[in-house]
Every structure is written in C-alpha cells, then in structure tokens.
Scaffold this motif. Structure first.
Motif, PDB file in Angstrom:
ATOM      1  N   ARG A  77       0.824  -1.217   0.000  1.00 37.20           N
ATOM      2  CA  ARG A  77       0.000   0.000   0.000  1.00 37.20           C
ATOM      3  C   ARG A  77       0.852   1.259   0.000  1.00 37.20           C
ATOM      4  NH1 ARG A  77      -2.280   3.738   3.615  1.00 37.20           N
ATOM      5  NH2 ARG A  77      -1.135   2.856   5.399  1.00 37.20           N
ATOM      6  N   LEU A  78       1.895   1.259   0.808  1.00 37.74           N
ATOM      7  CA  LEU A  78       2.697   2.466   0.999  1.00 37.74           C
ATOM      8  C   LEU A  78       3.792   2.644  -0.048  1.00 37.74           C
ATOM      9  CD1 LEU A  78       3.142   2.329   4.883  1.00 37.74           C
ATOM     10  CD2 LEU A  78       1.618   3.844   3.582  1.00 37.74           C
ATOM     11  N   CYS A  79       4.380   1.524  -0.494  1.00 39.35           N
ATOM     12  CA  CYS A  79       5.602   1.622  -1.296  1.00 39.35           C
ATOM     13  C   CYS A  79       5.519   0.993  -2.676  1.00 39.35           C
ATOM     14  CB  CYS A  79       6.769   0.968  -0.547  1.00 39.35           C
ATOM     15  SG  CYS A  79       7.077   1.645   1.091  1.00 39.35           S
ATOM     16  N   ALA A  80       4.559   0.119  -2.903  1.00 42.86           N
ATOM     17  CA  ALA A  80       4.510  -0.586  -4.189  1.00 42.86           C
ATOM     18  C   ALA A  80       3.068  -0.775  -4.654  1.00 42.86           C
ATOM     19  CB  ALA A  80       5.223  -1.928  -4.074  1.00 42.86           C
ATOM     20  N   PRO A  81       2.301   0.312  -4.776  1.00 43.95           N
ATOM     21  CA  PRO A  81       0.880   0.179  -5.093  1.00 43.95           C
ATOM     22  C   PRO A  81       0.586  -0.344  -6.492  1.00 43.95           C
ATOM     23  CG  PRO A  81       1.549   2.484  -5.142  1.00 43.95           C
ATOM     24  CD  PRO A  81       2.703   1.722  -4.579  1.00 43.95           C
ATOM     25  N   THR A  82       1.575  -0.323  -7.385  1.00 39.85           N
ATOM     26  CA  THR A  82       1.345  -0.838  -8.738  1.00 39.85           C
ATOM     27  C   THR A  82       1.783  -2.288  -8.887  1.00 39.85           C
ATOM     28  OG1 THR A  82       3.508  -0.043  -9.509  1.00 39.85           O
ATOM     29  CG2 THR A  82       1.636   1.474  -9.714  1.00 39.85           C
ATOM     30  N   ALA A  83       2.326  -2.864  -7.835  1.00 35.45           N
ATOM     31  CA  ALA A  83       2.760  -4.260  -7.898  1.00 35.45           C
ATOM     32  C   ALA A  83       1.552  -5.195  -7.920  1.00 35.45           C
ATOM     33  CB  ALA A  83       3.659  -4.593  -6.707  1.00 35.45           C
ATOM     34  N   ARG A  84       1.796  -6.434  -8.335  1.00 35.88           N
ATOM     35  CA  ARG A  84       0.785  -7.491  -8.251  1.00 35.88           C
ATOM     36  C   ARG A  84       1.233  -8.480  -7.187  1.00 35.88           C
ATOM     37  NH1 ARG A  84       1.521  -9.753 -13.769  1.00 35.88           N
ATOM     38  NH2 ARG A  84       3.403  -8.477 -13.712  1.00 35.88           N
ATOM     39  N   LEU A  85       0.320  -8.866  -6.306  1.00 37.40           N
ATOM     40  CA  LEU A  85       0.671  -9.773  -5.216  1.00 37.40           C
ATOM     41  C   LEU A  85      -0.037 -11.111  -5.374  1.00 37.40           C
ATOM     42  CD1 LEU A  85       1.227  -9.104  -1.512  1.00 37.40           C
ATOM     43  CD2 LEU A  85      -0.366 -10.909  -2.139  1.00 37.40           C
ATOM     44  N   VAL A  86       0.744 -12.198  -5.272  1.00 37.93           N
ATOM     45  CA  VAL A  86       0.212 -13.555  -5.270  1.00 37.93           C
ATOM     46  C   VAL A  86       0.321 -14.094  -3.853  1.00 37.93           C
ATOM     47  CG1 VAL A  86       0.403 -15.873  -6.236  1.00 37.93           C
ATOM     48  CG2 VAL A  86       1.000 -13.880  -7.649  1.00 37.93           C
ATOM     49  N   TYR A  87      -0.804 -14.487  -3.275  1.00 35.73           N
ATOM     50  CA  TYR A  87      -0.791 -15.039  -1.923  1.00 35.73           C
ATOM     51  C   TYR A  87      -1.101 -16.529  -1.971  1.00 35.73           C
ATOM     52  CZ  TYR A  87      -1.615 -16.062   2.914  1.00 35.73           C
ATOM     53  OH  TYR A  87      -1.542 -16.636   4.155  1.00 35.73           O
ATOM     54  N   PRO A  88      -0.097 -17.399  -1.690  1.00 30.81           N
ATOM     55  CA  PRO A  88      -0.364 -18.833  -1.612  1.00 30.81           C
ATOM     56  C   PRO A  88      -1.067 -19.173  -0.297  1.00 30.81           C
ATOM     57  CG  PRO A  88       1.956 -18.375  -2.145  1.00 30.81           C
ATOM     58  CD  PRO A  88       1.344 -17.114  -1.614  1.00 30.81           C
ATOM     59  N   SER A  89      -2.346 -19.459  -0.381  1.00 32.01           N
ATOM     60  CA  SER A  89      -3.123 -19.874   0.780  1.00 32.01           C
ATOM     61  C   SER A  89      -3.163 -21.397   0.809  1.00 32.01           C
ATOM     62  CB  SER A  89      -4.518 -19.255   0.714  1.00 32.01           C
ATOM     63  OG  SER A  89      -5.275 -19.584   1.869  1.00 32.01           O
ATOM     64  N   SER A  90      -4.194 -21.974   1.383  1.00 25.58           N
ATOM     65  CA  SER A  90      -4.233 -23.423   1.582  1.00 25.58           C
ATOM     66  C   SER A  90      -5.645 -23.970   1.455  1.00 25.58           C
ATOM     67  CB  SER A  90      -3.693 -23.755   2.973  1.00 25.58           C
ATOM     68  OG  SER A  90      -3.932 -25.103   3.301  1.00 25.58           O
ATOM     69  N   GLY A  91      -5.721 -25.202   0.983  1.00 28.70           N
ATOM     70  CA  GLY A  91      -7.000 -25.892   0.976  1.00 28.70           C
ATOM     71  C   GLY A  91      -7.555 -26.093   2.372  1.00 28.70           C
ATOM     72  N   ALA A  92      -6.721 -25.880   3.398  1.00 32.91           N
ATOM     73  CA  ALA A  92      -7.178 -26.024   4.785  1.00 32.91           C
ATOM     74  C   ALA A  92      -8.287 -25.040   5.133  1.00 32.91           C
ATOM     75  CB  ALA A  92      -6.007 -25.847   5.742  1.00 32.91           C
ATOM     76  N   VAL A  93      -8.459 -23.976   4.361  1.00 37.70           N
ATOM     77  CA  VAL A  93      -9.535 -23.013   4.653  1.00 37.70           C
ATOM     78  C   VAL A  93     -10.911 -23.644   4.458  1.00 37.70           C
ATOM     79  CG1 VAL A  93      -8.094 -21.028   4.040  1.00 37.70           C
ATOM     80  CG2 VAL A  93      -9.604 -22.042   2.319  1.00 37.70           C
ATOM     81  N   TYR A  94     -10.983 -24.745   3.694  1.00 35.71           N
ATOM     82  CA  TYR A  94     -12.280 -25.382   3.448  1.00 35.71           C
ATOM     83  C   TYR A  94     -12.726 -26.245   4.626  1.00 35.71           C
ATOM     84  CZ  TYR A  94     -11.575 -24.056  -1.452  1.00 35.71           C
ATOM     85  OH  TYR A  94     -11.370 -23.352  -2.618  1.00 35.71           O
ATOM     86  N   GLY A  95     -11.767 -26.828   5.353  1.00 32.80           N
ATOM     87  CA  GLY A  95     -12.125 -27.711   6.452  1.00 32.80           C
ATOM     88  C   GLY A  95     -12.766 -28.995   5.958  1.00 32.80           C
ATOM     89  N   ARG A 140      -5.171 -21.191  -3.494  1.00 32.13           N
ATOM     90  CA  ARG A 140      -5.354 -22.156  -2.410  1.00 32.13           C
ATOM     91  C   ARG A 140      -4.679 -23.475  -2.777  1.00 32.13           C
ATOM     92  NH1 ARG A 140     -11.708 -20.604  -1.485  1.00 32.13           N
ATOM     93  NH2 ARG A 140     -11.342 -18.793  -0.110  1.00 32.13           N
ATOM     94  N   LEU A 141      -3.441 -23.620  -2.325  1.00 31.47           N
ATOM     95  CA  LEU A 141      -2.666 -24.817  -2.624  1.00 31.47           C
ATOM     96  C   LEU A 141      -3.098 -25.970  -1.731  1.00 31.47           C
ATOM     97  CD1 LEU A 141       0.851 -23.156  -2.941  1.00 31.47           C
ATOM     98  CD2 LEU A 141      -0.612 -23.937  -4.817  1.00 31.47           C
ATOM     99  N   PHE A 142      -3.048 -27.169  -2.285  1.00 35.10           N
ATOM    100  CA  PHE A 142      -3.387 -28.355  -1.513  1.00 35.10           C
ATOM    101  C   PHE A 142      -2.083 -29.004  -1.025  1.00 35.10           C
ATOM    102  CE2 PHE A 142      -7.371 -27.078  -2.931  1.00 35.10           C
ATOM    103  CZ  PHE A 142      -8.372 -27.826  -2.337  1.00 35.10           C
ATOM    104  N   SER A 143      -1.828 -30.268  -1.241  1.00 34.38           N
ATOM    105  CA  SER A 143      -0.645 -30.922  -0.652  1.00 34.38           C
ATOM    106  C   SER A 143       0.561 -30.782  -1.582  1.00 34.38           C
ATOM    107  CB  SER A 143      -0.939 -32.402  -0.363  1.00 34.38           C
ATOM    108  OG  SER A 143      -1.936 -32.520   0.617  1.00 34.38           O
ATOM    109  N   VAL A 144       1.291 -29.709  -1.404  1.00 35.96           N
ATOM    110  CA  VAL A 144       2.483 -29.467  -2.217  1.00 35.96           C
ATOM    111  C   VAL A 144       3.646 -30.283  -1.660  1.00 35.96           C
ATOM    112  CG1 VAL A 144       4.121 -27.720  -3.027  1.00 35.96           C
ATOM    113  CG2 VAL A 144       1.682 -27.155  -2.815  1.00 35.96           C
ATOM    114  N   TYR A 145       4.415 -30.905  -2.560  1.00 35.59           N
ATOM    115  CA  TYR A 145       5.536 -31.739  -2.139  1.00 35.59           C
ATOM    116  C   TYR A 145       6.630 -31.660  -3.204  1.00 35.59           C
ATOM    117  CZ  TYR A 145       4.384 -35.021  -5.814  1.00 35.59           C
ATOM    118  OH  TYR A 145       4.179 -35.576  -7.051  1.00 35.59           O
TER     119      TYR A 145
END
Length: 277
Positions: A77-95, A140-145
C-alpha cells in the motif's frame, strides 16, 4: 529478471533457484522497505506451514501467517501500489467438506488454527484490494511436495520406512490432493498475470484424491523396502479426512499439472536415498 528474496532462514543455494539476492531477516514493513525495492510482482510465501504445530502453538502460527501478511500488504500500500501480489493460501480453509472435488465457491469452515489463520490472511488480501485498489490474487494450494521438503508425511514416512518401522497415524483411507512443487510454482507464475482489484481465488492441486495408503505403498516400493503400513485409526486434530481440488478455474488459464503423483513420489524417494539425511 531480478528476484529478491526475504526470509528467516539461510539460503545457500539461492542462485540455483533463480534468486538474484537473499536477505535473511524477518518479514516486516521495515525489512521490506529496506530490501524489496519497487517490485512488479510479490509472492508472499512466508507463514506457518504445519497444521500440527498450529494446534500446539496457535499464537505463534498467527504471527507467522496473519501478521506477516499484514506487513506485506502495508508495504504494498505504501511503497509498491502498482505491484501485483500472489498469496499462496491453503485448501485447509475449506475444512471438512460434504462434496468432492472442492470448488472455490465451497463453504469455508477451517478446523485448525492453521486454516483459520490462512483464511484471515485471505480476508486481509481482499480488504486491501477493495479499499486501496491493489492487484492481488489468492491461490489455495493443496498438498504441495517435492525433493528438499524435510517435513510432513513424505519426509516422516521415508524416515520410518527406512528404519524398518511400519506404524502410521490414521486409517490409511484419508485422501490428499498431491501437487508437485514445480507445478505449484508454474501456477503461481500464471496466477500473477490474473491478479486484480477483485482479488480472485483459485485452487491449486492436481485434481485427484489419493489415499495415504496408496502413497505409502508407492514409497515402500520406491525405497526398495519390504513391508506394509500399519495404521492406528486415530484422528489427528485439525486434519479433515478428504481433500481433492476442483482445478477447472486454473486449467482455464492454460495451466495444467505435469507431474503425476507416482512420478513425483519416486523422485522424492530417490532424493531421500541419495543422502537427504
């Protein structure tokens, strides 16, 4: 391409993996301001990585996952507002889910602190995208190995099998969706092209559920060991019984997992046998 890495651990082989520079430090607004420059793309992989440890140390997992995400978003927000961000989340959010494969629209009912914290980080991403016009995407990544991973089922199983132990947790009928790390990396690269202020969400898996028993039998064979796994039928806190990702969204971008779970497990076993210990 100039790739800067920031993280807690040492990274002696950084050049082998394409890093132009590596800074060993905590991920904070200060360290990002000092070292990250003005990036075009940010891939925020820092965070908790173990369901079991999150159950044992929930606050520590919160700091690792949610706090670092907030630090990165504030830097953006402060320093790189034109950047693109990829957030690796997890399939664990589904439960625990009622239907497989799991689509991105499935209800979110995480059952571990790890899953809860990943969901909180996702919500932060969505908030920053909506309120500050930042371009983000959640995968949302699942079982990465893959070879080099010294934790989780494959690492523990290789150690047990080569030591002549056959005792394993659970029933063996649990299913996981195994995604090779090279396929996961390719997906993150493609996802960066689709980041925008809507903060889209996409599943990252192979689209196939494989039982733990099948995985272990493949490892026995790949390691050249006789025997069969014996399960204690216990239920591990925070672990749903079944996972399988619906990956049609990612496939619509032209991405496709390339490495089968059998090929990937044999590669992992070969790495372990060559001196991972």
């Amino acid at each position: 391409m100039h790739v800067t890495g920031i993280g807690r651990g040492e990274f002696a082989e950084r050049e082998k993996f394409g890093f132009s520079e590596w800074h060993q430090c905590e991920v904070t607004l200060d360290t990002l301001t000092q070292h990250a420059g003005r990036p075009d793309v940010i891939v925020h992989c820092a965070g908790g990585s173990s369901v079991g440890l999150s159950v044992q140390q929930p606050y520590h997992d919160f700091i690792q996952t949610v706090d670092t995400a907030a630090q990165v978003l504030e830097f953006m927000r402060l320093c790189a507002p034109t950047a693109r961000l990829v957030y690796p989340s997890s399939g664990a959010v589904y439960g625990r889910v009622a239907q497989l494969p799991i689509t991105e629209e499935a209800s979110l009912q995480p059952i571990s602190p790890y899953g809860v914290h990943k969901l909180m980080a996702e919500q932060l991403c969505k908030s920053y995208a909506e309120n500050y016009g930042l371009s983000l995407i959640v995968v949302r990544l699942f079982s990465v190995y893959g070879k080099g991973l010294r934790k989780q089922l494959l690492w523990d199983a290789c150690q047990k099998i080569t030591a002549g132990r056959n005792d394993f947790f659970g029933s063996g009928s649990e299913t996981r969706d195994w995604l090779h790390v090279s396929d996961a990396a390719a997906l993150l690269m493609v996802a960066a092209e689709h980041a925008d202020v809507a903060c889209p969400i996409v599943n990252g898996g192979a689209g196939m559920g494989v039982t733990v028993q099948k995985v272990l039998m493949e490892l026995y064979d790949a390691l050249g060991q006789l025997g069969r796994p014996e399960f204690n039928d216990a239920i591990r806190a925070g672990d749903p019984a079944h996972f399988q990702a619906d990956i049609r969204h990612a496939q619509g971008w032209g991405w496709q997992p390339r490495i089968s779970w059998q090929e990937g497990l044999r590669e992992y076993a070969a790495w372990f046998r060559e001196g991972a210990l």
